[in-house]
Write a protein that holds these residues in place. Sequence first.
Motif, PDB file in Angstrom:
ATOM      1  N   ASP A 206       0.833  -1.200   0.000  1.00 51.38           N
ATOM      2  CA  ASP A 206       0.000   0.000   0.000  1.00 51.38           C
ATOM      3  C   ASP A 206       0.875   1.261   0.000  1.00 51.38           C
ATOM      4  OD1 ASP A 206      -2.796   1.103   0.543  1.00 51.38           O
ATOM      5  OD2 ASP A 206      -1.545   2.104   2.046  1.00 51.38           O
ATOM      6  N   LEU A 207       0.592   2.165  -0.942  1.00 55.38           N
ATOM      7  CA  LEU A 207       1.429   3.363  -1.119  1.00 55.38           C
ATOM      8  C   LEU A 207       1.456   4.224   0.149  1.00 55.38           C
ATOM      9  CD1 LEU A 207       3.076   5.280  -2.948  1.00 55.38           C
ATOM     10  CD2 LEU A 207       0.923   6.286  -3.701  1.00 55.38           C
ATOM     11  N   THR A 208       0.287   4.431   0.763  1.00 61.19           N
ATOM     12  CA  THR A 208       0.240   5.310   1.932  1.00 61.19           C
ATOM     13  C   THR A 208       1.025   4.709   3.091  1.00 61.19           C
ATOM     14  OG1 THR A 208      -1.973   5.862   1.190  1.00 61.19           O
ATOM     15  CG2 THR A 208      -1.359   6.641   3.382  1.00 61.19           C
ATOM     16  N   LYS A 233      13.557   1.716  -1.896  1.00 57.69           N
ATOM     17  CA  LYS A 233      13.506   1.350  -3.326  1.00 57.69           C
ATOM     18  C   LYS A 233      12.093   0.925  -3.717  1.00 57.69           C
ATOM     19  CE  LYS A 233      18.109  -0.173  -4.584  1.00 57.69           C
ATOM     20  NZ  LYS A 233      18.885  -1.299  -4.082  1.00 57.69           N
ATOM     21  N   LEU A 234      11.489   0.180  -2.790  1.00 60.22           N
ATOM     22  CA  LEU A 234      10.129  -0.307  -3.029  1.00 60.22           C
ATOM     23  C   LEU A 234       9.177   0.872  -3.192  1.00 60.22           C
ATOM     24  CD1 LEU A 234       8.777  -3.060  -3.149  1.00 60.22           C
ATOM     25  CD2 LEU A 234       8.305  -2.913  -0.717  1.00 60.22           C
ATOM     26  N   LEU A 235       9.353   1.870  -2.321  1.00 59.18           N
ATOM     27  CA  LEU A 235       8.481   3.049  -2.381  1.00 59.18           C
ATOM     28  C   LEU A 235       8.622   3.754  -3.735  1.00 59.18           C
ATOM     29  CD1 LEU A 235       6.466   4.953  -1.074  1.00 59.18           C
ATOM     30  CD2 LEU A 235       8.374   6.172  -0.020  1.00 59.18           C
ATOM     31  N   GLU A 236       9.862   3.877  -4.188  1.00 63.52           N
ATOM     32  CA  GLU A 236      10.083   4.497  -5.504  1.00 63.52           C
ATOM     33  C   GLU A 236       9.313   3.751  -6.596  1.00 63.52           C
ATOM     34  OE1 GLU A 236      14.207   4.697  -6.985  1.00 63.52           O
ATOM     35  OE2 GLU A 236      14.592   5.736  -5.086  1.00 63.52           O
ATOM     36  N   ALA A 237       9.447   2.426  -6.540  1.00 61.80           N
ATOM     37  CA  ALA A 237       8.795   1.617  -7.580  1.00 61.80           C
ATOM     38  C   ALA A 237       7.273   1.682  -7.449  1.00 61.80           C
ATOM     39  CB  ALA A 237       9.266   0.169  -7.478  1.00 61.80           C
ATOM     40  N   VAL A 238       6.783   1.625  -6.214  1.00 60.23           N
ATOM     41  CA  VAL A 238       5.326   1.665  -6.022  1.00 60.23           C
ATOM     42  C   VAL A 238       4.783   3.005  -6.499  1.00 60.23           C
ATOM     43  CG1 VAL A 238       3.469   1.628  -4.289  1.00 60.23           C
ATOM     44  CG2 VAL A 238       5.290  -0.060  -4.187  1.00 60.23           C
TER      45      VAL A 238
END
Length: 468
Positions: A206-208, A233-238
């Motif tokens: 979940d992005l938030t 890194k995951l946040l960037e991709a998401v």
Amino acid sequence: MIAAQGILTSRGGKTSHAAVVARGMGKTCVCGADELEVDLAGRKFTAPGGVTVSEGDVISIDGTSGVVYEGEVPVVASPVVEYFEHGRAGDADELVVAVDKLMRHADAERRLGVRANSDTGEDSARAVRFGAQGIGLTRTEHMFLGERRQLVERLILASGDDERQAALDALEPLQRGDFTEILEAMDGKPVTIRLIDPPLHEFLPDLTELSVKVALAENGAGEPGGASDKDRKLLEAVRRLHEQNPMLGLRGVRLGLVIPGLFAMQVRAIAHAAADRVKAGGDPQPEIMVPLVGAVQELEAAREEIEQVLADVWKETGSEVKTLIGTMIEVPRAAMTAGQIAQAAQFFSFGTNDLTQMGWGFSRDDVEGAFFSRYIDLGVFGVSPFETLDPDGIGRMVKIAVKEGRETRPDLKIGVCGEHGGDPDSVHFFHGAGLDYVSCSPFRVPVARLEAGRAAVLEAAAGSSDSR
Ligand code: PEP
Ligand code: MG
């Protein structure tokens, strides 16, 4: 959901993926009770009137009426369901004897075939007990929920060929096992396996939540070790892949054409599973279905890859299993260009959940609870079009696609695998539209058999009164 005895949600509608998974599992489910206020952090929910239910409290839910009770309501097994599960016992009560007689009559009269939507060997075996003549839809993305979700996440987020291939290599044997189980349970019967169709948001973190985790860690306010480099890194991709309308986003055939090797991995797993079944003396009848096609060019591109992989596996294993290649018709453009699409498809299966969603332009996950009761009061429709097919609009697209598809390919096999396949009024519509079969969740198979029989009897009765 696997662990739950029943499912109650405050969001979603009858055809949201949560509801279709629950229905497929035969679990009682009340979806979209949007008056419930869910407090995730407090692990409780509050119902209108202030009744609060906390984690660990018992509630009972009635999936037919939608009523939710505080506490435990005693239940008994349905003798009719027992009959379908185990056959008729010698001392069967009057009701079961009558049901048995009616079902035999319906089966003798009906023209429509009845298949089941099933994603596991166990559900497939139940579907056969309930009278299914095959599988009309295996949603392969459901095979990647639970612990396997992270493998799809790795695949979607892979930054290079090696990472992607590693994720595909991990998925392939799992898929092969899944397909072998289903083909075994459905030996000698057709099994339509749909290539993966995941709305991306169902598989990504979940992005938030992820943004909050990383932001807290960066401000030194999170838990120690709360956000790692991996999270960043995951946040960037998401963020990169985030979609405002995931149901209209990178799904279905689009995903298959964009992520190299994804469809090929699934097709290899299907072909190997079929070849394994032949070696074991079985009679597998796989049918490969491409989801969310809107243009014949998409299907042609997918089909070329599928045919290549099948040819490779048949050569490698020495067994060639007849495998039809077809498509869902669930995007309005596909219905309107069915004549072209039939050039590349050996079968059509109407995905009336998406066709209704896209035809009306309302989200199957959000709108039922939001305004459908007002629309029913206003007479816009008498019943949710996600429950009973809207014959004038969505049904018209179905009829056009059947006609134009068969003009191109007279032997085109045509079915429906949206939730309408188990709805009585819709089954009558599909009979009239000339489909070959309907497909629905295993527990609705008897209803579909009965209604398909009634549709044939009513048609014959109308024909004989016309000719008098
Ligand atoms: C449909 O859209 O009707 C369908 C069967 O596919 P899904 O419900 O998985 O989107
Ligand atoms: Mg669909």
